[in-house]
Design a protein around this motif. Structure first.
Motif, short mmCIF file in Angstrom:
data_model
loop_
_atom_site.label_atom_id
_atom_site.label_comp_id
_atom_site.label_asym_id
_atom_site.label_seq_id
_atom_site.Cartn_x
_atom_site.Cartn_y
_atom_site.Cartn_z
N ARG A 25 0.84 -1.11 0.20
CA ARG A 25 -0.05 0.06 0.00
C ARG A 25 0.91 1.28 -0.02
N PRO A 26 0.25 2.10 -0.51
CA PRO A 26 1.34 3.55 -0.54
C PRO A 26 2.19 4.02 0.83
N GLY A 27 3.35 4.25 0.48
CA GLY A 27 4.13 4.43 1.61
C GLY A 27 4.83 3.29 2.20
N TYR A 28 4.34 1.99 1.81
CA TYR A 28 4.98 0.81 2.57
C TYR A 28 5.70 0.19 1.63
N GLY A 29 6.71 -0.48 2.01
CA GLY A 29 7.71 -1.36 1.04
C GLY A 29 8.33 -0.50 -0.10
N GLU A 30 7.80 -0.65 -1.25
CA GLU A 30 8.57 0.02 -2.59
C GLU A 30 7.48 0.61 -3.29
N SER A 31 6.19 0.82 -2.58
CA SER A 31 5.37 1.39 -3.36
C SER A 31 5.48 3.22 -3.04
N ASP A 32 5.08 4.22 -3.94
CA ASP A 32 5.35 5.53 -3.71
C ASP A 32 4.30 5.90 -2.81
N PRO A 33 4.66 6.80 -1.61
CA PRO A 33 3.75 7.51 -0.72
C PRO A 33 2.78 8.25 -1.69
N ASP A 34 1.58 8.33 -0.84
CA ASP A 34 0.50 8.97 -1.51
C ASP A 34 -0.14 9.86 -0.46
N PRO A 35 0.56 11.38 -0.32
CA PRO A 35 -0.02 12.28 0.89
C PRO A 35 -1.69 12.40 0.74
N LYS A 36 -1.96 11.97 -0.58
CA LYS A 36 -3.60 12.39 -0.70
C LYS A 36 -4.34 11.20 -0.64
N ARG A 37 -3.75 10.16 -0.05
CA ARG A 37 -4.45 8.88 0.23
C ARG A 37 -5.82 8.87 0.82
N THR A 38 -6.76 8.11 0.42
CA THR A 38 -8.17 8.14 1.08
C THR A 38 -8.60 6.53 0.97
N VAL A 70 9.09 -2.56 5.89
CA VAL A 70 7.64 -1.74 6.16
C VAL A 70 7.99 -0.14 6.15
N THR A 71 8.94 0.12 6.88
CA THR A 71 9.16 1.75 7.01
C THR A 71 10.35 2.26 6.44
N GLN A 72 10.80 1.67 5.49
CA GLN A 72 12.00 2.05 4.87
C GLN A 72 11.93 3.36 4.10
N GLN A 73 10.70 3.57 3.87
CA GLN A 73 10.49 5.13 3.11
C GLN A 73 10.31 6.26 4.23
N GLY A 74 10.06 5.81 5.27
CA GLY A 74 9.88 6.61 6.46
C GLY A 74 8.64 6.26 7.21
N GLU A 75 8.49 6.42 8.47
CA GLU A 75 7.26 5.87 9.17
C GLU A 75 6.04 6.83 9.01
N HIS A 76 6.41 8.10 8.48
CA HIS A 76 5.01 9.01 8.20
C HIS A 76 4.12 8.77 7.29
N GLU A 77 4.85 8.30 5.93
CA GLU A 77 3.70 8.00 4.85
C GLU A 77 3.58 6.51 5.14
N SER A 78 3.84 5.59 5.93
CA SER A 78 3.56 4.45 6.15
C SER A 78 2.59 4.15 7.33
N LEU A 79 3.01 3.98 8.47
CA LEU A 79 2.16 4.01 9.61
C LEU A 79 1.57 5.19 10.06
N HIS A 80 1.77 6.28 9.92
CA HIS A 80 1.26 7.40 10.46
C HIS A 80 0.13 7.92 9.50
N ARG A 81 0.49 7.55 8.21
CA ARG A 81 -0.75 7.91 7.18
C ARG A 81 -1.68 6.91 7.55
N ASP A 82 -1.45 5.36 7.74
CA ASP A 82 -2.44 4.50 8.03
C ASP A 82 -3.41 4.91 8.91
N MET A 83 -2.77 5.50 10.03
CA MET A 83 -3.55 6.10 11.27
C MET A 83 -4.57 7.07 10.71
#
Length: 365
Positions: free
Chosen positions: A122-135, A268-281
């Motif tokens: 999912r966006p921001g996780y693993g090797e998928s690009d982050p999506d700051p506009k994720r919904t 899991v968070t190799q691209q940063g915690e914010h666009e993976s874990l925090h964005r999920d929350m």
């Protein structure tokens, strides 16, 4: 005489001078404090895979409508020979590699069912690009694009586990015409969905650890604080991130070694915690564009089915709220598993049962 007059004037203007200096000091300190606070709550930019200083790209990826990339992994039979195509959507603190929960099926059963699986980061996780506009809607459209890029046909199945359930709800709401069927496994519930009775939602919410109550409250009411809240050292952040074992059930503790098997935590968070874990929350517990309890039956003619699996001892997702949701959405086939927790699909034989139930319409309730 002149000296005396000068002293008198100085004494008369001294209070005004001091007050003026105090105001200037307060203004300077306030500006400095605001600048520090602003910097503290700003997450660092993500380290995007394939860019300078970012992690390498090792997985096959597709390019989406907005230029982002989505990494995926295939399991089971080839999509050319399979009769059934299933897109698996991982949960919190996971990646495309964590499809074991539904792909841990004997090879002969996979052959018999004729099933192909694909999971994606999912966006921001693993090797998928982050999506700051994720919904939830954008996640559903990501799923649709993945299916089209891979040539899975007009209709396909989706399975989402835990926070991956937000994407499945999105698929049921926005692309129901593309689905052959859907399964939600212990889908995380947003306590602020309008359709949930306030009293019931509050009872479930206040049974959580205090640190989780505050973390989710911040994600909902002040998403701009989510990064700071989960990285500051004054008080604990989300318990599941901290590894507190009391938030998982007895069965979950027994299954933990299997859950961890093959899990590539560093990804899991190799691209940063914010666009993976925090964005999920922020997405999972933020303000949704729709209320899942209002979704209409995507299969009014019983041409297919939607299933929801829930352990009655799940300490992360309240069974009381899950029961209420399926009482509102009577077209969902509800399977409550006694003695099971959040990791129920990892229990012996459960992944096979879940997949067969989706594909063959077997009822277990």
């Amino acid at each position: 005489m002149l000296i005396r007059i000068t002293l008198v004037r100085l004494l008369r203007t001294y209070p005004t001078f001091v007050i003026g200096m105090s105001k200037r000091i307060i203004v300077v300190l306030s500006i400095g404090l605001l600048a520090w606070a602003y910097k503290a709550i700003q997450p660092p930019p993500p380290k995007i895979c394939g860019t300078r200083g970012g992690p390498p790209v090792t997985a096959p990826r597709i390019k989406l409508r907005d230029g982002r990339h989505l990494a995926y992994k295939e399991y089971g039979l080839s999509k050319e020979t399979a009769r059934h195509k299933i897109i698996f959507i991982h949960g919190f603190t996971s990646t495309r590699h964590d499809a074991l929960s539904v792909t841990d099926i004997p090879s002969e059963v996979v052959e018999e069912l004729g099933v192909y699986f694909v999971s994606f980061d999912r966006p921001g996780y693993g090797e998928s690009d982050p999506d700051p506009k994720r919904t939830p809607k954008s996640l559903a459209l990501d799923v649709e694009e993945l299916a089209d890029h891979l040539g899975l046909g007009y209709k396909f199945y989706v399975i989402g586990i835990s926070l991956g359930g937000q994407a499945v709800w999105g698929c049921l709401r926005y692309i129901p015409q593309r689905l052959k069927g859907a399964t939600l496994i212990a889908p995380v519930i947003n306590y602020w969905w309008p359709g949930l009775p306030t009293k019931l939602a509050n009872e479930a919410y206040y049974r959580q650890l205090l640190q989780d109550q505050w973390t989710l409250r911040a994600a909902h009411y002040a998403p701009w604080l989510t990064y700071w809240w989960n990285t500051q050292k004054l008080f604990p952040a989300l318990s599941i991130i901290n590894g507190r074992k009391e938030v998982i059930s007895r069965q979950d503790l027994e299954l933990l070694p299997k859950v961890s098997r093959g899990k590539q935590k560093s990804l899991v968070t190799q691209q940063g915690e914010h666009e993976s874990l925090h964005r999920d929350m922020m997405v999972g517990f933020g303000r949704w564009e729709f209320d899942p309890t209002d979704i209409e039956n995507p299969f009014p003619n019983n041409q297919s089915s939607v299933h929801l699996w829930q352990g009655d001892e799940d300490r992360l997702v309240p069974v009381s709220l899950q029961r209420y949701i399926v009482s509102r959405l009577r077209w969902i086939h509800y399977h409550e598993v006694p003695g099971s927790g959040h990791f129920l699909p990892y229990a012996p034989g459960m992944s096979e049962t879940i997949v067969k139930t989706l594909l063959l319409g077997t009822r277990t309730d």
